[in-house]
Design a protein around this motif. Structure first.
Motif, short mmCIF file in Angstrom:
data_model
loop_
_atom_site.label_atom_id
_atom_site.label_comp_id
_atom_site.label_asym_id
_atom_site.label_seq_id
_atom_site.Cartn_x
_atom_site.Cartn_y
_atom_site.Cartn_z
N LYS A 1 5.89 34.34 -37.49
CA LYS A 1 5.69 34.49 -36.05
C LYS A 1 5.05 35.83 -35.68
O LYS A 1 4.42 35.96 -34.64
CB LYS A 1 7.04 34.35 -35.31
CG LYS A 1 7.74 33.02 -35.55
CD LYS A 1 6.93 31.85 -35.02
CE LYS A 1 7.71 30.54 -35.17
NZ LYS A 1 6.90 29.38 -34.73
N SER A 2 5.26 36.86 -36.53
CA SER A 2 4.69 38.17 -36.26
C SER A 2 4.40 38.85 -37.59
O SER A 2 4.95 38.46 -38.63
CB SER A 2 5.65 39.03 -35.43
OG SER A 2 6.87 39.24 -36.15
N LEU A 3 3.53 39.87 -37.57
CA LEU A 3 3.13 40.55 -38.79
C LEU A 3 3.84 41.89 -38.91
O LEU A 3 3.71 42.76 -38.05
CB LEU A 3 1.61 40.76 -38.79
CG LEU A 3 0.75 39.49 -38.77
CD1 LEU A 3 -0.71 39.85 -38.63
CD2 LEU A 3 0.99 38.66 -40.03
N SER A 4 4.58 42.06 -39.98
CA SER A 4 5.27 43.32 -40.26
C SER A 4 5.81 43.25 -41.69
O SER A 4 5.79 42.18 -42.32
CB SER A 4 6.44 43.54 -39.29
OG SER A 4 7.45 42.57 -39.52
N PHE A 5 6.30 44.36 -42.18
CA PHE A 5 6.92 44.32 -43.51
C PHE A 5 8.12 43.39 -43.49
O PHE A 5 8.36 42.66 -44.46
CB PHE A 5 7.36 45.72 -43.94
CG PHE A 5 8.09 45.71 -45.26
CD1 PHE A 5 7.40 45.67 -46.45
CD2 PHE A 5 9.49 45.68 -45.30
CE1 PHE A 5 8.07 45.62 -47.67
CE2 PHE A 5 10.16 45.63 -46.51
CZ PHE A 5 9.45 45.61 -47.69
N PRO B 1 1.46 48.64 -41.53
CA PRO B 1 0.24 48.34 -42.27
C PRO B 1 -0.07 46.86 -42.40
O PRO B 1 -1.16 46.49 -42.84
CB PRO B 1 0.52 48.97 -43.65
CG PRO B 1 2.00 48.99 -43.76
CD PRO B 1 2.51 49.21 -42.37
N PHE B 2 0.89 45.99 -42.02
CA PHE B 2 0.66 44.55 -42.14
C PHE B 2 -0.09 43.96 -40.94
O PHE B 2 -0.56 42.85 -40.99
CB PHE B 2 1.99 43.81 -42.33
CG PHE B 2 2.58 44.01 -43.70
CD1 PHE B 2 2.38 43.07 -44.69
CD2 PHE B 2 3.31 45.15 -44.00
CE1 PHE B 2 2.90 43.26 -45.97
CE2 PHE B 2 3.83 45.35 -45.26
CZ PHE B 2 3.63 44.41 -46.24
N THR B 3 -0.17 44.72 -39.85
CA THR B 3 -0.83 44.18 -38.67
C THR B 3 -2.34 44.10 -38.89
O THR B 3 -2.93 44.95 -39.56
CB THR B 3 -0.51 45.05 -37.43
OG1 THR B 3 -1.01 44.41 -36.27
CG2 THR B 3 -1.16 46.42 -37.54
N ILE B 4 -2.95 43.07 -38.35
CA ILE B 4 -4.39 42.86 -38.48
C ILE B 4 -4.83 41.89 -37.38
O ILE B 4 -4.11 40.94 -37.06
CB ILE B 4 -4.74 42.30 -39.89
CG1 ILE B 4 -6.26 42.23 -40.10
CG2 ILE B 4 -4.11 40.95 -40.12
CD1 ILE B 4 -6.65 41.83 -41.51
N ASP C 1 4.29 49.53 -35.05
CA ASP C 1 2.85 49.60 -34.83
C ASP C 1 2.43 51.03 -34.53
O ASP C 1 3.07 51.74 -33.75
CB ASP C 1 2.43 48.69 -33.67
CG ASP C 1 2.52 47.23 -34.04
OD1 ASP C 1 2.38 46.92 -35.24
OD2 ASP C 1 2.74 46.39 -33.15
N VAL C 2 1.32 51.47 -35.17
CA VAL C 2 0.83 52.82 -34.95
C VAL C 2 0.30 52.94 -33.52
O VAL C 2 -0.19 51.98 -32.94
CB VAL C 2 -0.29 53.15 -35.97
CG1 VAL C 2 -1.53 52.31 -35.72
CG2 VAL C 2 -0.64 54.62 -35.94
N ASP C 3 0.45 54.12 -32.95
CA ASP C 3 -0.05 54.38 -31.60
C ASP C 3 -1.56 54.20 -31.58
O ASP C 3 -2.30 54.93 -32.26
CB ASP C 3 0.32 55.82 -31.21
CG ASP C 3 -0.07 56.15 -29.77
OD1 ASP C 3 -0.72 55.30 -29.12
OD2 ASP C 3 0.25 57.25 -29.31
N ALA C 4 -2.04 53.23 -30.83
CA ALA C 4 -3.47 52.91 -30.80
C ALA C 4 -4.32 54.08 -30.32
O ALA C 4 -5.50 54.19 -30.66
CB ALA C 4 -3.72 51.69 -29.92
N SER C 5 -3.72 54.99 -29.54
CA SER C 5 -4.48 56.13 -29.02
C SER C 5 -4.92 57.06 -30.15
O SER C 5 -5.84 57.87 -29.98
CB SER C 5 -3.64 56.91 -28.00
OG SER C 5 -2.51 57.51 -28.63
#
Length: 511
Positions: free
Chosen positions: A224-228, A48-51, A275-279
């Motif tokens: 460096k990256s977005l995550s919990f 949920p932290f990705t944007i 990361d959630v599956d973009a599909s």
């Protein structure tokens, strides 16, 4: 509810559902949807932290409020956060994303000026400035030294050095036994005028060093990256700095211990870091089945919340109508932490041609939760009730919470009261209210829909035997219904029992 979902899908509505108990497994297979089941071996995990940078620029306020709800749901559970807790977590989220999208390289001169004023004001408020002032005045003659002035401009340095030298001369004159009383008196008057400036100059040097330290600390906070995982690391380093800088309290030890289970190496590490599956955003029908965690007070509301976030992302990306339906999830959303987010969800979906709905079989959940009333019922334009006869003794409470009129109460207690089901397909009555208009309606579905909707285990197992033989659920439903009718068996369960006993489709029973 299966009937409502079917109609939504047939009207080209994208549907996301939160299910507890396989209630929508059949209809999901029928419409070739995506059915995601939570299990210990394969938990539902998202990040949920990705944007994206575009979302950061356009919708950061929404993402920030969602993440605050998520963090406090983990940290505080059903307790409402304090204003200080809200302020600190809000600040860490803002700085976390700022550090990712715009890495900190140092304060500008305007930043420093603002910080000087704020820090000086805070220290005057909390007594530190007065304490320094008293010590300097007491010890001035013996211990005073001109502070380091590297951070100032040449003009500022020269002025402050001039003031310091003038104060030294005047102080020497006051203590000079050879000086006249008039000279001492005049020197004291000048000291009274210059000392406040000297003290503030001296104190500003201390503040300048403090700002240098703050700047150094901020430079070390790289994302460096977005995550919990990276937020957790950022927060544990940043929160103590905020506490120290602003002299405020925050339970950092409990915060760290409670959130640690979602951090790398923790029991729930996968939940908030993948990361959630973009599909998924392209799927028209998604069911998240989370029955296995419905009694988990920690995990259940968190998973529901991140599914809601997936829906909001999908809602913005896709055109057309979208619907989010949360089945039997009152426990997950009836907390102070969630209330504001739920109200926000209801208001937001309307702007994007969306629908939000919640389902429960226990109206006690509604009656006993003022948060549910405030966040959900008051924001629902349409209400659908099934047979309420078992709640008749408590219907004064229910009517009050739901805002029912006397006429509407009378309507509700006619549901399924008539003997009108003979020679009909699967048939139920429902009360539907839209705004101020309400009435009782009969919902009659063909047998094929019943086979897709059924939650009866024996019937589901019989359908799977037919599906395995014919290769797809659509053909299986057609064939199982034809075979039931060919044997003249009126009850679905009776026929399903025979199929399960044989373990094969009807044409093979004699083979």
């Amino acid at each position: 509810m299966n009937s409502v979902v079917r109609q939504l899908i047939e009207q080209n509505t994208d549907v996301v559902m939160v299910d507890t108990g396989d209630s929508y497994e059949g209809i999901c297979r029928y419409f070739k949807g995506t059915y995601i089941t939570y299990s210990k071996d394969k938990p539902i995990s998202m990040n949920p932290f990705t944007i994206t940078e575009e979302e950061y620029l356009l919708n950061f306020g929404e993402k920030k409020n969602f993440l605050k709800s998520l963090i406090f749901l983990i940290f505080k559970g059903t307790q409402e956060p304090t204003k200080i807790e809200d302020k600190i977590i809000n600040e860490t989220i803002v700085e976390y994303y700022e550090a990712f999208f715009h890495p900190f390289n140092g304060y500008t001169e305007d930043d420093r000026t603002t910080l000087r004023h704020r820090l000086l004001l805070e220290d005057k408020k909390n007594g530190k400035y007065e304490e320094f002032e008293n010590k300097l005045e007491e010890k001035y003659g013996d211990d005073y030294n001109i502070p380091e002035l590297e951070a100032l401009s040449q003009e500022e340095k020269e002025h402050k050095e001039k003031v310091a030298r003038r104060v030294e001369k005047l102080h020497f004159l006051v203590n000079d036994t050879a000086a006249s009383e008039g000279e001492k008196q005049n020197a004291n008057h000048q000291l009274q005028r210059l000392m406040p400036e000297l003290i503030e100059n001296q104190y500003l040097m201390r503040i300048e060093k403090k700002i240098d330290k703050m700047e150094s600390q901020r430079k070390k906070l790289q994302v460096k990256s977005l995550s919990f995982n990276t937020y957790y690391e950022f927060a544990l380093e940043r929160i103590p700095q905020i506490m120290s800088d602003k002299k405020i309290e925050f339970d950092i030890n409990n915060f760290a211990a409670i959130l640690e289970q979602f951090y790398k190496g923790g029991e729930l590490e996968a939940t908030l870091n993948n990361d959630v599956d973009a599909s998924l955003f392209d799927e028209r029908f998604i069911v998240f089945e989370i029955d296995k965690i419905k009694d988990d007070p920690v995990l259940f509301p968190i998973v529901v919340l991140i599914i809601m976030d997936v829906f909001l992302q999908k809602m913005r990306l896709k055109k057309g109508r979208k619907a989010l339906i949360i089945e039997e999830a009152w426990k997950a959303i009836s907390s102070p932490t969630m209330a504001e987010y739920i109200k926000y969800l209801y208001k937001t979906v309307r702007k994007f041609h969306g629908i939000a709905g919640v389902v429960t079989q226990e109206l006690n959940d509604v009656i006993d939760s003022p948060i549910v009333k405030e966040a959900i019922i008051n924001n629902s334009d349409i209400k659908i009730l099934l047979d309420q006869s078992k709640f008749k003794d408590r219907y004064d409470d229910i009517a009050k919470v739901m805002g029912l009129t006397d006429v509407q109460r009378q309507q509700i207690f006619t549901v399924n009261a008539l003997n009108n089901k003979d020679n009909r397909n699967y048939f139920k009555e429902v009360w539907i209210c839209r705004g101020l208009v309400s009435d009782v309606f009969g919902v009659e579905e063909p047998p094929e829909c019943y086979w897709a909707y059924t939650t009866e285990r024996a019937e589901k197992e019989a359908l799977k035997i037919y599906e395995a033989h014919y290769g797809n659920i659509q053909t299986a439903i057609d064939r199982i219904e034809e075979d039931r009718k060919s044997l003249g068996i009126s009850k679905y369960l009776d026929f399903a029992t025979k199929v399960n006993k044989q373990g094969k489709v009807l044409p093979l029973w004699d083979a």
